[in-house]
Design a protein around this motif. Structure first.
Motif, PDB file in Angstrom:
ATOM      1  N   CYS A 267       2.137   7.549  -7.515  1.00 27.44           N
ATOM      2  CA  CYS A 267       1.413   8.651  -6.883  1.00 27.44           C
ATOM      3  C   CYS A 267       1.955   8.954  -5.492  1.00 27.44           C
ATOM      4  CB  CYS A 267      -0.076   8.348  -6.825  1.00 27.44           C
ATOM      5  SG  CYS A 267      -0.868   8.356  -8.456  1.00 27.44           S
ATOM      6  N   ALA A 268       2.502   7.921  -4.830  1.00 24.56           N
ATOM      7  CA  ALA A 268       3.117   8.129  -3.518  1.00 24.56           C
ATOM      8  C   ALA A 268       4.372   8.984  -3.635  1.00 24.56           C
ATOM      9  CB  ALA A 268       3.452   6.793  -2.870  1.00 24.56           C
TER      10      ALA A 268
ATOM     11  N   VAL B 171      -6.510   3.334  -8.256  1.00 27.67           N
ATOM     12  CA  VAL B 171      -5.560   3.652  -7.205  1.00 27.67           C
ATOM     13  C   VAL B 171      -6.230   3.816  -5.860  1.00 27.67           C
ATOM     14  CG1 VAL B 171      -3.805   5.298  -6.458  1.00 27.67           C
ATOM     15  CG2 VAL B 171      -4.078   4.788  -8.868  1.00 27.67           C
ATOM     16  N   GLU B 172      -7.291   4.600  -5.833  1.00 31.22           N
ATOM     17  CA  GLU B 172      -7.828   5.045  -4.559  1.00 31.22           C
ATOM     18  C   GLU B 172      -9.277   4.626  -4.376  1.00 31.22           C
ATOM     19  OE1 GLU B 172      -7.674   6.909  -0.853  1.00 31.22           O
ATOM     20  OE2 GLU B 172      -6.135   6.300  -2.259  1.00 31.22           O
TER      21      GLU B 172
ATOM     22  N   LYS C 267      -0.270   3.459  -7.752  1.00 32.12           N
ATOM     23  CA  LYS C 267      -0.268   3.859  -6.342  1.00 32.12           C
ATOM     24  C   LYS C 267       1.148   4.217  -5.891  1.00 32.12           C
ATOM     25  CE  LYS C 267      -2.993   1.741  -3.444  1.00 32.12           C
ATOM     26  NZ  LYS C 267      -3.774   2.817  -2.791  1.00 32.12           N
TER      27      LYS C 267
ATOM     28  N   CYS D  90      -4.423  10.103  -9.996  1.00 33.74           N
ATOM     29  CA  CYS D  90      -4.094   9.409  -8.753  1.00 33.74           C
ATOM     30  C   CYS D  90      -5.331   9.132  -7.906  1.00 33.74           C
ATOM     31  CB  CYS D  90      -3.084  10.227  -7.944  1.00 33.74           C
ATOM     32  SG  CYS D  90      -1.419  10.185  -8.641  1.00 33.74           S
TER      33      CYS D  90
ATOM     34  N   GLN E 204       0.838  -1.205   0.000  1.00 25.95           N
ATOM     35  CA  GLN E 204       0.000   0.000   0.000  1.00 25.95           C
ATOM     36  C   GLN E 204       0.873   1.255   0.000  1.00 25.95           C
ATOM     37  OE1 GLN E 204      -3.437  -0.299  -0.310  1.00 25.95           O
ATOM     38  NE2 GLN E 204      -2.779  -2.418  -0.634  1.00 25.95           N
ATOM     39  N   TYR E 205       1.616   1.457  -1.090  1.00 25.31           N
ATOM     40  CA  TYR E 205       2.506   2.609  -1.181  1.00 25.31           C
ATOM     41  C   TYR E 205       1.734   3.903  -0.958  1.00 25.31           C
ATOM     42  CZ  TYR E 205       6.500  -0.065  -2.907  1.00 25.31           C
ATOM     43  OH  TYR E 205       7.556  -0.925  -3.019  1.00 25.31           O
TER      44      TYR E 205
ATOM     45  N   PHE F 149      -5.149  11.131  -2.160  1.00 23.60           N
ATOM     46  CA  PHE F 149      -4.428   9.881  -2.382  1.00 23.60           C
ATOM     47  C   PHE F 149      -3.956   9.273  -1.065  1.00 23.60           C
ATOM     48  CE2 PHE F 149      -0.189   7.931  -2.875  1.00 23.60           C
ATOM     49  CZ  PHE F 149      -0.601   6.780  -3.504  1.00 23.60           C
ATOM     50  N   ARG F 150      -3.548  10.103  -0.118  1.00 26.51           N
ATOM     51  CA  ARG F 150      -3.022   9.596   1.143  1.00 26.51           C
ATOM     52  C   ARG F 150      -4.101   9.429   2.210  1.00 26.51           C
ATOM     53  NH1 ARG F 150       0.972  12.458  -1.260  1.00 26.51           N
ATOM     54  NH2 ARG F 150       3.008  11.452  -1.323  1.00 26.51           N
TER      55      ARG F 150
ATOM     56  N   GLU G 107      -0.816  15.697  -6.083  1.00 25.98           N
ATOM     57  CA  GLU G 107      -1.113  14.541  -6.924  1.00 25.98           C
ATOM     58  C   GLU G 107      -2.086  14.925  -8.038  1.00 25.98           C
ATOM     59  OE1 GLU G 107      -2.077  14.667  -3.736  1.00 25.98           O
ATOM     60  OE2 GLU G 107      -0.946  13.207  -2.574  1.00 25.98           O
TER      61      GLU G 107
ATOM     62  N   GLY H 293      -2.898  -0.767 -11.085  1.00 20.28           N
ATOM     63  CA  GLY H 293      -3.314  -0.036  -9.891  1.00 20.28           C
ATOM     64  C   GLY H 293      -2.218   0.038  -8.861  1.00 20.28           C
TER      65      GLY H 293
END
Length: 628
Positions: free
Chosen positions: A399-400, A416-417, A396, A411, A57-58, A443-444, A407, A392
């Motif tokens: 995007c990290a 990805v999310e 991810k 992302c 899970q980057y 994203f985070r 982002e 995906g």
């Protein structure tokens, strides 16, 4: 099972290729943070080595509770056989399963735990040694399917730390841990630089099929990122060299170009039939030159078009993996073939090829990045990606690598999310009536931040309160004031004349927030007071009418006739008045003229009387005669 046990191990072929002596090799183990939050006796932060399969899970983190199974402790068998399930109950934390190392592949342990409901797997090492990377085995028919379908993250932990976790669990303690990948990829700025170490060979089994599928799937996202200036992508190709003593051997001649300097394994592992390793080296070189020429024209993303089109149009399986087919693809993309041929140089020359020499130099690790020894390898912001090459999962990781809040929209795609705001609104403030929320998906993770809507900024903590403030507030849910509609009419108690306040509009009374009641102007004698008027109350207003043929004038609260004869009489009266006023003015003017003339005559007579007697006055002597 134990990759990199010996630094002297040299793996050639598609999986691992090394160009440097074992004494200089530097394989970097990519790590993520593992923090124990309870019990207090083992609380602390530890490193764990990210497994090179599954989906780490980057950019995010995952909290869970540790479980150590009583049976099948190494996870080499299906847990159903032991009646064991790791599936978390609704509302409970995810389950992180600790398994012992040994007896079977790392990937098989994780696959069995995943099928039993685990959300993550921690493999405890069986010897005291620095952390190593858990890699997937060379896929055969039996392992290819489960490796491809592993979707949970996994990590190797040190023996001593693993024993502490198992001891605490066995003592009945609830062991809570948090896996954190947020710093696994650096994110220094608003652009991500990433590399893909790949190969043009499509006849190496499951790994090749997986790589080709990834390139095809990832092409769209990669081109969006590149065209938007969000990323800088560079493709790379690993080659190895033939020892000088064997450059004239059949094996080196078939696998190498430039007199043994740049080689690739034989695709079929058969030197007598099919394609040769040097065919792969030449196509690798051509793909590098396509990227370089496209980059010169400010269109580096054309590489993705070429590689995917080449895979489709020129596969080895159909015996089309050759220069003629490649040139046809290049021509269709509008890339200059002559520039590409010049870039490729002479494959038969007994000299270095500048492009491939640069690739060999780039393979050696620099800074925090280790040597590239595994194919395929993705490098994001100078850190090697660990995990399966899935669109995906890779997106991810990329995007990290962006600085937080920078982002791009891609992302936040479904690849990805997952939108955390969809579950209980992320625990943030919301106004369902106005369809407003303070939950913002990033994203985070989600953030609770009061929104800006139609130029109106809401203020509050974002969790329990958000209130519209400033000019324009009435546009948002009527400024939280009373409002209602009836019979095609809408009224609002919100007023915005410099100071926003809730005040019932004319025709209503109340607090302006919760209620405004209609005022009956007729009953309260506030309207239609003329003798000829009759009053009828309406919602928010009133209607007045006049008896007979009269017309109601609202501004003066009076009735006037609207018939023609009466209108003419009224105009006649007006004219009489106007003529009377004109005559009075004329008479006043004549009087004024008469009095003015009389006044002037009297003044003239008085002046003349000073110099000569008038007929009505006797002569008066004005001197004495001096004669004797």
């Amino acid at each position: 099972m134990k990759l990199q046990r010996s630094a002297a191990t040299l793996l050639l072929g598609f999986l691992v290729v090394s160009l440097i002596p074992s004494s200089m090799a530097r394989f970097v183990v990519e790590k993520n943070s593992l923090r124990v939050t309870s019990p207090d006796s083992i609380k602390g932060t530890h490193d764990s080595a990210i497994g090179n399969f599954g989906i780490p899970q980057y950019g995010g983190s995952m909290a869970g509770v540790v479980v150590y199974p009583k049976d099948n402790k190494k996870g080499c068998k299906v847990f159903d056989e032991f009646g064991i399930s790791f599936k978390a109950k609704p509302g409970a934390l995810p389950t992180f399963v600790v398994l012992d190392r040994g007896d079977c592949f790392f990937a098989l342990k994780v696959w069995n735990a995943q099928n039993a409901g685990a959300s993550a797997v921690l493999v405890a090492d069986d010897i005291e040694e620095p952390l190593i990377t858990m890699d997937s085995p060379e896929e055969d028919g039996s392992s290819a399917k489960y490796i491809e379908n592993i979707t949970i993250p996994s990590a190797l932990i040190e023996k001593r730390f693993g024993e502490a976790l198992k001891k605490a669990f066995s003592a009945g303690e609830m062991v809570n841990v948090n896996l954190d990948w947020r710093e696994a990829v650096p994110h220094p700025d608003d652009r991500v630089e990433y590399e893909l170490w790949t190969n043009s060979n499509d006849e190496c089994g499951v790994k090749c099929d997986m790589l080709m599928e990834f390139v095809k799937d990832f092409k769209g996202a990669a081109q969006i990122l590149e065209k938007g200036g969000y990323t800088q992508f560079t493709p790379h190709y690993i080659t190895w060299y033939c020892p000088q003593a064997f450059t004239l051997s059949k094996q080196c001649k078939s696998q190498c170009i430039n007199h043994g300097r740049y080689c690739a394994p034989d695709p079929e592992q058969d030197f007598s039939t099919g394609y040769e390793g040097k065919d792969v080296v030449l196509e690798n070189l051509r793909q590098l030159c396509v990227f370089r020429v496209a980059n010169e024209t400010k269109k580096p993303w054309v590489w993705w078009d070429y590689v995917t089109d080449f895979q489709i149009r020129c596969p080895m399986k159909e015996k089309k993996y050759n220069k003629d087919c490649a040139d046809a693809v290049i021509k269709s993309l509008g890339v200059d073939i002559k520039k590409i041929e010049k870039c490729m140089g002479d494959a038969n020359a007994d000299s270095e090829n500048p492009v491939l020499k640069e690739e060999q130099d780039a393979q050696v690790g620099k800074g925090t990045r280790g040597d590239v020894t595994i194919l395929p390898t993705l490098v994001v912001n100078n850190r090697q990606y660990r995990g399966k090459l899935d669109k995906g999962a890779v997106l991810k990781a990329i995007c990290a690598g962006f600085e937080e809040t920078t982002e791009p929209a891609v992302c936040l795609s479904s690849d990805v999310e997952t939108n955390e705001c969809l579950d209980n609104n992320g625990g943030c403030w919301q106004d369902k009536a106005a369809n407003l929320t303070a939950c913002k998906d990033t994203f985070r993770g989600r953030v609770c931040e009061c929104p800006l809507v139609d130029g109106v900024q809401f203020k509050g903590d974002g969790y329990t309160t958000c209130e519209a403030s400033g000019p324009g507030r009435c546009k948002i849910n009527n400024g939280d004031c009373w409002h209602a509609s009836r019979d095609g009419h809408t009224f609002s108690a919100c007023s915005d004349n410099g100071e926003v306040k809730c005040q019932c509009p004319p025709g209503f009374k109340g607090d302006g927030v919760k209620s405004c009641e209609d005022i009956d102007e007729c009953r309260e004698k506030k309207a239609c007071q003329c003798p000829e008027c009759s009053c009828k109350n309406t919602w928010g207003s009133y209607d007045c009418s006049c008896s007979g043929d009269l017309l109601y004038i609202r501004d003066h609260d009076t009735c006037i006739s609207k018939s023609a004869s009466q209108t003419k009489s009224a105009w006649a009266a007006v004219w009489v008045i106007l003529i009377g006023l004109a005559m009075a003015a004329g008479g006043a003017y004549l009087v004024y003229k008469y009095r003015l003339r009389s006044y002037m005559d009297s003044e003239i007579r008085a002046i003349m009387a000073q110099y000569m007697p008038l007929d009505s006055q006797a002569e008066i002597p004005n001197h004495v005669d001096e004669r004797a």
